[in-house]
Design an enzyme around this catalytic site. Structure first.
Site, PDB file in Angstrom:
ATOM      1  N   GLU A 429      -7.027   2.743 -65.871  1.00 40.20           N
ATOM      2  CA  GLU A 429      -6.490   2.986 -64.087  1.00 40.20           C
ATOM      3  C   GLU A 429      -7.302   4.492 -64.456  1.00 40.20           C
ATOM      4  O   GLU A 429      -6.508   5.376 -62.575  1.00 40.20           O
ATOM      5  CB  GLU A 429      -5.219   2.729 -64.418  1.00 40.20           C
ATOM      6  CG  GLU A 429      -3.972   3.747 -65.196  1.00 40.20           C
ATOM      7  CD  GLU A 429      -2.594   3.312 -64.548  1.00 40.20           C
ATOM      8  OE1 GLU A 429      -2.844   3.280 -63.405  1.00 40.20           O
ATOM      9  OE2 GLU A 429      -2.418   3.487 -65.568  1.00 40.20           O
ATOM     10  N   ASP A 453      -5.330   2.530 -58.740  1.00 38.10           N
ATOM     11  CA  ASP A 453      -5.127   3.937 -59.444  1.00 38.10           C
ATOM     12  C   ASP A 453      -6.387   4.442 -59.297  1.00 38.10           C
ATOM     13  O   ASP A 453      -7.712   5.832 -59.636  1.00 38.10           O
ATOM     14  CB  ASP A 453      -4.119   4.221 -60.530  1.00 38.10           C
ATOM     15  CG  ASP A 453      -3.325   4.800 -60.277  1.00 38.10           C
ATOM     16  OD1 ASP A 453      -3.129   5.096 -59.080  1.00 38.10           O
ATOM     17  OD2 ASP A 453      -1.987   4.649 -60.616  1.00 38.10           O
TER      18      ASP A 453
END
Length: 539
Positions: A429, A453
């Site tokens: 992420e 993210d």
């Protein structure tokens, strides 16, 4: 016919009469009181009644929408027990000899302004909550009943805004849709609306007026449109679209038990995301192949102390057992950023999304990490459990985790405690993790890409900042290139790769992900059959 637009928080079409929610205004006025201690006691009695109401709302919400969404009422209750808030009210009553209604209102506004000025998105969101609880106490002080929906027939709610407590207190059998002038897609009310599967629009450009009460309306959650007094042609068109949506949903149920395979023979696993034990029923009903993301942090939120090893073990065990051997991937604690728990004692940060969160907490607070890992490994004896670790950026972090895992396994063996063969993976992420995914893949058994993210870090855009929505592009070529790079790196080392972020449910990218060779998509349970249908029509 009048047409308005808002932000859709749940797709679908609702047709019915408008019910304009009017909040009865307070009638109190500021005045001087003779006995300050009597007034403080009056305030405390009202506070206790407000807490009792919140306890009832929590239980009702727990039954309707599950623990994750019910926790907002625990947050409100904690605010009513906050010493800074209580002392500010009581001091105002004593020093200025004013009535409790005035003291509560002024203090609520001051605390709300304080929260609104904070940079942290989570704390800014508490500005509405403190006004909600202050309004509740004032209402009790005035002897007014809690506002609600009073309709014999299902209606479309039209309101300036709705607090979580107002939303959950309504009779859901009487609600066709929500439309609010204010609010955001990330508000608690929007979250509740999605949980209840009610089409909703927020931040709509409509004025809230009594004249609309009882008028026929259409809420189109597909296009984000509200039609008031629709003409015959629009009404006919939307009824047809509504029927088509219902028919399509019924047809999707025929896909239960079918394979996720394209016409040209490509297969992909469809797993479900979940946040609490109650969600397992939705996972099973929608025929998910497993759980691709169990957000374990929700066991830590909405409480005053750390969950014990036994509490966590029972939760993980129940999920693993009920899944009957299907894979359950538990993400370790992802506290920090927009998810706060005061008892962690985390310091305020200017950039919490870039700060002390997730694996960074676990690797530096081993007692917290140890408790969770022991609980997960113990539960692994009752099903097929895998673990994935969030916010990884380096090989060194993975090796530290694996060393600690071996310590935990050695402890359990020494105690004679059984555990299963647990697959270890990490979330990709951050751009850093994607760029070194080739090295990371040598250390683990799977990757799960957290696209929410990954997108915000790649684009340098706070995904919760509404002012930046026009700049936020989850389909940005850079994001897609990092996803493809991660898949290729994983496959080169013989590990499987999935996506558990919001992009997994974006069916405009499903074929692209299949072309990249993705092995798994993990989405909200209600998206499983829709994605299965999309996959089976590719190729």
């Amino acid at each position: 016919m009048e047409t308005f637009h808002g932000k859709s928080v749940l797709q679908g079409i609702a047709i019915g009469s408008l019910y304009v929610m009017e909040k009865k205004e307070s009638t109190w006025t500021k005045h001087t009181i003779e006995n300050a201690e009597d007034e403080v006691a009056r305030f405390q009695k009202a506070r206790e009644k407000a807490i009792s109401e919140l306890d009832e709302l929590y239980e009702e919400a727990l039954d309707q929408v599950g623990e994750e969404n019910a926790m907002i009422f625990d947050v409100h209750k904690m605010m009513l027990e906050d010493m800074d808030y209580l002392e500010a009210i009581e001091n105002l009553i004593r020093t200025e000899k004013v009535n409790a209604e005035y003291a509560v209102t002024v203090t609520g506004e001051e605390f709300s302004a304080m929260f609104s000025a904070m940079e942290d998105d989570y704390m800014r969101a508490r500005a509405t909550d403190v006004l909600d609880i202050s309004g509740r106490v004032v209402r009790v002080l005035e002897g007014r009943e809690e506002p609600g929906l009073h309709s014999k027939e299902p209606v479309i709610i039209l309101a300036d805004d709705l607090t979580p407590s107002e939303t959950i207190a309504m009779d859901k059998t009487k609600i066709l849709a929500f439309v609010t002038k204010h609010g955001s897609a990330n508000s608690h009310t929007a979250i509740l609306a999605r949980s209840l599967n009610i089409p909703s629009l927020v931040n709509a450009d409509v004025e809230i007026t009594k004249e609309y009460h009882g008028m026929e309306a259409i809420v189109d959650g597909v296009t984000g449109t509200l039609f008031i007094s629709p003409d015959a042609q629009t009404l006919e068109t939307k009824r047809k679209e509504q029927a088509e949506i219902r028919e399509k949903n019924e047809k999707l149920k025929l896909l239960i038990g079918q394979e996720n395979i394209t016409k040209d023979g490509r297969r992909i696993n469809l797993y479900a995301n979940m946040g609490n034990v109650e969600d397992v029923e939705k996972v099973l009903t929608n025929d998910a192949g497993g759980i691709g993301l169990f957000r374990s942090e929700f066991l830590y939120l909405g409480r005053d102390t750390f969950p014990s090893e036994e509490e966590q073990f029972e939760a993980y065990k129940e999920v693993a057992s009920r899944m009957g051997g299907k894979k359950v991937i538990i993400r370790t604690l992802d506290i920090g950023a927009d998810k706060k728990a005061d008892y962690f004692g985390l310091d305020p940060e200017e950039n919490p999304a870039l700060g002390y969160r997730a694996i960074r907490i676990c690797l530096t607070r081993k007692e917290v990490f140890r408790t969770q890992l022991r609980a997960i490994y113990r539960a692994s004896a009752f099903g097929t459990i895998s673990i994935m670790f969030p916010m990884i950026i380096s090989v060194e972090e993975i090796r530290r985790i694996k060393d600690f895992v071996e310590e935990i396994k050695a402890e359990l063996k020494a105690e004679g405690t059984a555990f299963g063969d647990v697959e270890l993976g990490i979330m990709i992420e951050t751009p850093a993790a994607a760029l070194v995914s080739g090295e990371l893949a040598k250390e683990v058994q799977f990757f799960s890409i957290g696209t929410n993210d990954l997108t915000q870090y790649t684009l340098a855009i706070d995904r919760q900042n509404q002012k930046l929505e026009e700049f936020y592009d989850s389909h940005h070529p850079a994001v897609l290139k990092l996803i493809e790079m991660t898949i290729q790196s994983g496959h080169k080392e013989g590990i499987w790769v999935g996506i558990c972020g919001e992009l997994a449910a974006d069916d405009t990218l499903t074929e692209t992900f299949l072309d990249m060779g993705l092995d798994e998509l993990s989405v909200s349970p209600t998206y499983i059959l829709r994605l299965r249908d999309r996959i089976r029509n590719i190729g």
